[in-house]
Scaffold this motif. Structure first.
Motif, mmCIF file in Angstrom:
data_model
loop_
_atom_site.group_PDB
_atom_site.id
_atom_site.type_symbol
_atom_site.label_atom_id
_atom_site.label_comp_id
_atom_site.label_asym_id
_atom_site.label_seq_id
_atom_site.Cartn_x
_atom_site.Cartn_y
_atom_site.Cartn_z
ATOM 1 N N PRO A 77 -0.018 -8.917 -5.200
ATOM 2 C CA PRO A 77 -1.302 -7.999 -4.895
ATOM 3 C C PRO A 77 -1.703 -7.898 -3.678
ATOM 4 N N ILE A 78 -1.171 -9.044 -2.791
ATOM 5 C CA ILE A 78 -1.698 -9.149 -1.167
ATOM 6 C C ILE A 78 -1.106 -7.934 -0.543
ATOM 7 N N TYR A 79 -0.090 -7.330 -1.080
ATOM 8 C CA TYR A 79 0.467 -6.234 -0.333
ATOM 9 C C TYR A 79 -0.375 -4.823 -0.497
ATOM 10 N N PHE A 80 -1.074 -4.761 -1.587
ATOM 11 C CA PHE A 80 -1.741 -3.489 -1.811
ATOM 12 C C PHE A 80 -2.925 -3.221 -0.671
ATOM 13 N N ASN A 81 -3.109 -1.850 -0.415
ATOM 14 C CA ASN A 81 -4.009 -1.549 0.630
ATOM 15 C C ASN A 81 -4.871 -0.434 0.037
ATOM 16 N N ARG A 82 -4.701 0.813 -0.159
ATOM 17 C CA ARG A 82 -5.662 1.876 -0.351
ATOM 18 C C ARG A 82 -4.933 2.725 -1.429
ATOM 19 N N SER A 83 -5.825 3.294 -2.498
ATOM 20 C CA SER A 83 -5.191 4.130 -3.552
ATOM 21 C C SER A 83 -5.552 5.702 -3.413
ATOM 22 N N TYR A 84 -4.590 6.319 -3.716
ATOM 23 C CA TYR A 84 -4.812 7.859 -3.708
ATOM 24 C C TYR A 84 -4.294 8.623 -4.971
ATOM 25 N N TYR A 85 -5.149 9.670 -5.343
ATOM 26 C CA TYR A 85 -4.556 10.212 -6.596
ATOM 27 C C TYR A 85 -3.531 11.547 -5.914
ATOM 28 N N LEU A 86 -2.585 11.801 -6.669
ATOM 29 C CA LEU A 86 -1.709 12.777 -6.427
ATOM 30 C C LEU A 86 -1.609 13.608 -7.532
ATOM 31 N N GLY A 87 -2.318 15.160 -6.952
ATOM 32 C CA GLY A 87 -2.244 16.158 -8.191
ATOM 33 C C GLY A 87 -1.321 17.210 -7.699
ATOM 34 N N PRO A 88 -0.625 17.792 -8.714
ATOM 35 C CA PRO A 88 0.337 19.065 -8.497
ATOM 36 C C PRO A 88 -0.194 20.106 -7.572
ATOM 37 N N ASN A 89 0.506 20.447 -6.731
ATOM 38 C CA ASN A 89 0.078 21.664 -5.935
ATOM 39 C C ASN A 89 0.803 23.103 -6.732
ATOM 40 N N LEU A 129 -0.253 8.166 -9.327
ATOM 41 C CA LEU A 129 -1.499 7.356 -8.271
ATOM 42 C C LEU A 129 -0.569 6.839 -7.199
ATOM 43 N N MET A 130 -0.680 7.114 -5.982
ATOM 44 C CA MET A 130 -0.304 6.161 -4.635
ATOM 45 C C MET A 130 -0.909 5.263 -4.274
ATOM 46 N N GLU A 131 -0.246 4.041 -4.049
ATOM 47 C CA GLU A 131 -0.983 3.049 -3.487
ATOM 48 C C GLU A 131 -0.339 2.581 -2.328
ATOM 49 N N THR A 132 -0.940 2.627 -1.001
ATOM 50 C CA THR A 132 -0.212 2.300 0.324
ATOM 51 C C THR A 132 -0.122 0.585 0.091
ATOM 52 N N LEU A 133 0.974 0.203 0.848
ATOM 53 C CA LEU A 133 1.322 -1.145 1.037
ATOM 54 C C LEU A 133 1.235 -1.635 2.434
ATOM 55 N N HIS A 134 0.861 -2.921 2.537
ATOM 56 C CA HIS A 134 0.880 -3.643 3.827
ATOM 57 C C HIS A 134 2.471 -3.596 4.233
ATOM 58 N N TYR A 135 3.095 -3.800 5.343
ATOM 59 C CA TYR A 135 4.381 -4.351 5.850
ATOM 60 C C TYR A 135 4.406 -5.691 5.771
ATOM 61 N N PRO A 136 5.391 -6.231 5.627
ATOM 62 C CA PRO A 136 5.544 -7.748 5.430
ATOM 63 C C PRO A 136 4.925 -8.268 6.646
ATOM 64 N N ASP A 137 5.120 -7.891 7.857
ATOM 65 C CA ASP A 137 4.687 -8.482 9.281
ATOM 66 C C ASP A 137 3.378 -8.092 9.301
ATOM 67 N N GLU A 138 2.632 -7.476 8.452
ATOM 68 C CA GLU A 138 1.307 -7.421 8.508
ATOM 69 C C GLU A 138 0.412 -8.383 7.688
#
Length: 273
Positions: free
Chosen positions: A104-116, A160-169
């Motif tokens: 869980p330490i890698y998780f950053n922000r969450s975004y909903y993705l809807g179809p265009n 749902l798209m959840e951005t992740l931190h890179y390992p060096d972050e």
């Protein structure tokens, strides 16, 4: 829901046009800084400390500060060209993995993705495939001039798209001071701690947790708005009669047992009435 980004999801030869929306929102209560004398909001102006001149937007350039305090100036055109090379307005799935492999330490922000437009069928296909395989898509996306690592998963029938931190972050946990390497744990204390954890274990129901400080702050603001006098009842001082770890654990268990007994008694009375 506001659309903050438009693009597509790509995995293999499949292309799904999508719209991206913020899945969370900041509920913090914000304040403006006012001049005490006249209650006018204070303006913050950019001023060059050397030239002693006000600096406008057109007078600014990007500079990367080196370790010796010098700056490497980057032109806006150079940054735009670099951005064009990596930004193709697509969420590119590069791998599929099991989500429990990600700490869980890698998780950053969450975004909903809807179809265009024209993307509903492919959207539903990816959603069903992720559910059936119990996997998530590991992807890359460019957001606000930063290439982000992200996972795509299904949440309440929505991608749902959840951005992740890179390992060096991620900072090294070994750099945290005063963390004990190995401590001898007394078995009786450990058993008591485990018993307390068992007693306090409950299904996760996020609706029952609230930001008490924010609620009280908003109540204070509302009271002042209505011209009411705000008073707070004094709380009795806490008695500090727990002297060691074992006593603290046992006191917590005894307190929890009383609560459980009261709940059962109340429930029994309601059932017989």
């Amino acid at each position: 829901m506001h659309t903050m980004w438009k693009g597509s999801i790509q995995f293999g030869l499949v292309n799904i046009p999508i719209k991206m929306h913020a899945a969370t929102e900041d509920k913090d209560v914000s304040f403006r800084s006012l001049h005490h004398k006249c209650h006018t909001p204070i303006k913050y102006e950019k001023v060059c400390p050397v030239c002693e001149e006000k600096v406008g937007k057109d007078d600014l350039v990007k500079g990367y500060e080196t370790t010796n305090g010098d700056f490497i100036v980057l032109k806006e055109e150079e940054l735009k060209e670099l951005k064009r090379e990596v930004e193709d307005r697509a969420v590119e799935i590069i791998d599929f993995i099991h989500i429990d492999e990600i700490d869980p330490i890698y998780f950053n922000r969450s975004y909903y993705l809807g179809p265009n437009e024209g993307g509903k069928k492919a959207y539903a296909l990816l959603r069903e495939a992720l559910l059936e395989t119990k996997k998530v898509g590991l992807a890359k996306i460019m957001i606000r001039s930063k290439e982000q690592l992200a996972v795509l998963r299904v949440y309440n029938n929505t991608l749902l798209m959840e951005t992740l931190h890179y390992p060096d972050e991620i900072r090294n946990a070994k750099d945290v001071p005063n963390v004990p390497e190995k401590e001898k744990v007394v078995k009786k204390e450990l058993d008591t701690a485990k018993l307390l954890i068992d007693q306090l274990t409950t299904p996760f129901e996020p609706e029952k947790y609230v930001d008490e400080y924010r609620e009280k702050l908003l109540a204070l603001i509302e009271a002042k708005k209505e011209g009411k006098e705000v008073v707070s009842a004094k709380k009795p001082a806490k008695k500090d009669n727990v002297t060691d770890l074992m006593e603290a654990l046992q006191a917590s268990i005894d307190k929890n047992k009383k609560k459980t007994t009261r709940k059962k008694t109340t429930a029994k009375k309601k059932a017989t009435s």
